[in-house]
Write a protein that holds these residues in place. Sequence first.
Motif, PDB file in Angstrom:
ATOM      1  N   MET A 152       0.866  -1.179   0.000  1.00 46.66           N
ATOM      2  CA  MET A 152       0.000   0.000   0.000  1.00 46.66           C
ATOM      3  C   MET A 152       0.892   1.215   0.000  1.00 46.66           C
ATOM      4  O   MET A 152       1.720   1.329   0.895  1.00 46.66           O
ATOM      5  CB  MET A 152      -0.934   0.008   1.197  1.00 46.66           C
ATOM      6  CG  MET A 152      -2.099  -0.954   1.029  1.00 46.66           C
ATOM      7  SD  MET A 152      -2.851  -0.737  -0.552  1.00 46.66           S
ATOM      8  CE  MET A 152      -4.487  -0.351  -0.132  1.00 46.66           C
ATOM      9  N   PRO A 153       0.777   2.127  -0.925  1.00 46.76           N
ATOM     10  CA  PRO A 153      -0.113   2.041  -2.074  1.00 46.76           C
ATOM     11  C   PRO A 153       0.331   0.943  -3.044  1.00 46.76           C
ATOM     12  O   PRO A 153       1.495   0.536  -3.050  1.00 46.76           O
ATOM     13  CB  PRO A 153       0.007   3.415  -2.729  1.00 46.76           C
ATOM     14  CG  PRO A 153       1.326   3.935  -2.296  1.00 46.76           C
ATOM     15  CD  PRO A 153       1.604   3.339  -0.953  1.00 46.76           C
ATOM     16  N   VAL A 154      -0.606   0.512  -3.855  1.00 45.56           N
ATOM     17  CA  VAL A 154      -0.353  -0.581  -4.781  1.00 45.56           C
ATOM     18  C   VAL A 154       0.754  -0.172  -5.760  1.00 45.56           C
ATOM     19  O   VAL A 154       0.755   0.942  -6.284  1.00 45.56           O
ATOM     20  CB  VAL A 154      -1.644  -0.946  -5.554  1.00 45.56           C
ATOM     21  CG1 VAL A 154      -1.363  -1.988  -6.617  1.00 45.56           C
ATOM     22  CG2 VAL A 154      -2.703  -1.442  -4.590  1.00 45.56           C
ATOM     23  N   ARG A 155       1.673  -1.085  -5.976  1.00 41.06           N
ATOM     24  CA  ARG A 155       2.759  -0.860  -6.936  1.00 41.06           C
ATOM     25  C   ARG A 155       2.607  -1.887  -8.059  1.00 41.06           C
ATOM     26  O   ARG A 155       2.533  -3.086  -7.814  1.00 41.06           O
ATOM     27  CB  ARG A 155       4.119  -1.031  -6.263  1.00 41.06           C
ATOM     28  CG  ARG A 155       5.280  -0.840  -7.214  1.00 41.06           C
ATOM     29  CD  ARG A 155       6.617  -0.781  -6.488  1.00 41.06           C
ATOM     30  NE  ARG A 155       6.856  -1.939  -5.652  1.00 41.06           N
ATOM     31  CZ  ARG A 155       7.821  -2.831  -5.859  1.00 41.06           C
ATOM     32  NH1 ARG A 155       8.633  -2.709  -6.887  1.00 41.06           N
ATOM     33  NH2 ARG A 155       7.972  -3.850  -5.051  1.00 41.06           N
ATOM     34  N   VAL A 156       2.539  -1.380  -9.296  1.00 39.58           N
ATOM     35  CA  VAL A 156       2.414  -2.233 -10.466  1.00 39.58           C
ATOM     36  C   VAL A 156       3.578  -1.918 -11.400  1.00 39.58           C
ATOM     37  O   VAL A 156       3.877  -0.759 -11.658  1.00 39.58           O
ATOM     38  CB  VAL A 156       1.074  -2.004 -11.203  1.00 39.58           C
ATOM     39  CG1 VAL A 156       0.991  -2.840 -12.468  1.00 39.58           C
ATOM     40  CG2 VAL A 156      -0.097  -2.311 -10.276  1.00 39.58           C
ATOM     41  N   GLU A 157       4.226  -2.972 -11.890  1.00 36.97           N
ATOM     42  CA  GLU A 157       5.326  -2.798 -12.836  1.00 36.97           C
ATOM     43  C   GLU A 157       5.057  -3.623 -14.086  1.00 36.97           C
ATOM     44  O   GLU A 157       4.445  -4.686 -14.010  1.00 36.97           O
ATOM     45  CB  GLU A 157       6.652  -3.199 -12.199  1.00 36.97           C
ATOM     46  CG  GLU A 157       7.050  -2.269 -11.063  1.00 36.97           C
ATOM     47  CD  GLU A 157       8.358  -2.631 -10.419  1.00 36.97           C
ATOM     48  OE1 GLU A 157       8.970  -1.728  -9.830  1.00 36.97           O
ATOM     49  OE2 GLU A 157       8.776  -3.801 -10.490  1.00 36.97           O
TER      50      GLU A 157
END
Length: 124
Positions: free
Chosen positions: A94-99
């Motif tokens: 949190m916060p969401v991490r997208v790669e």
Amino acid sequence: MASTSKNMREEIMSPCLASADPSVTGSGCALRRVLDAVGGKWKILLIVALSQTDELRYGELRKLVYGITNTMLASSLKELEADGLVRRTQYPEMPVRVEYSLTDRARTLVPILMELKDWGEKNL
């Protein structure tokens, strides 16, 4: 003799004659499938941007691909992922991490795209 010549010309002009759909623009043609997967204004640019590093976040991609809107970036990434060319990794933070990263299959496409870029620089 004219018939044989015509058949040979058709084979040269239409590499997809042996496929389920003999038309070059048909769904059975490998070239058509490639264009469906990477066609459009943004997908090739996204693939090239992702090829420059191991992983990029959404905001980084948006900065690298000048002029792309959030809507086009999101939809293009979803389509590339669905076609098996981009890998989306979401981390349980949190916060969401997208790669985002290229799959091995997509990495084999990069040299072809660079050849296309070189051709464009020389001819357009």
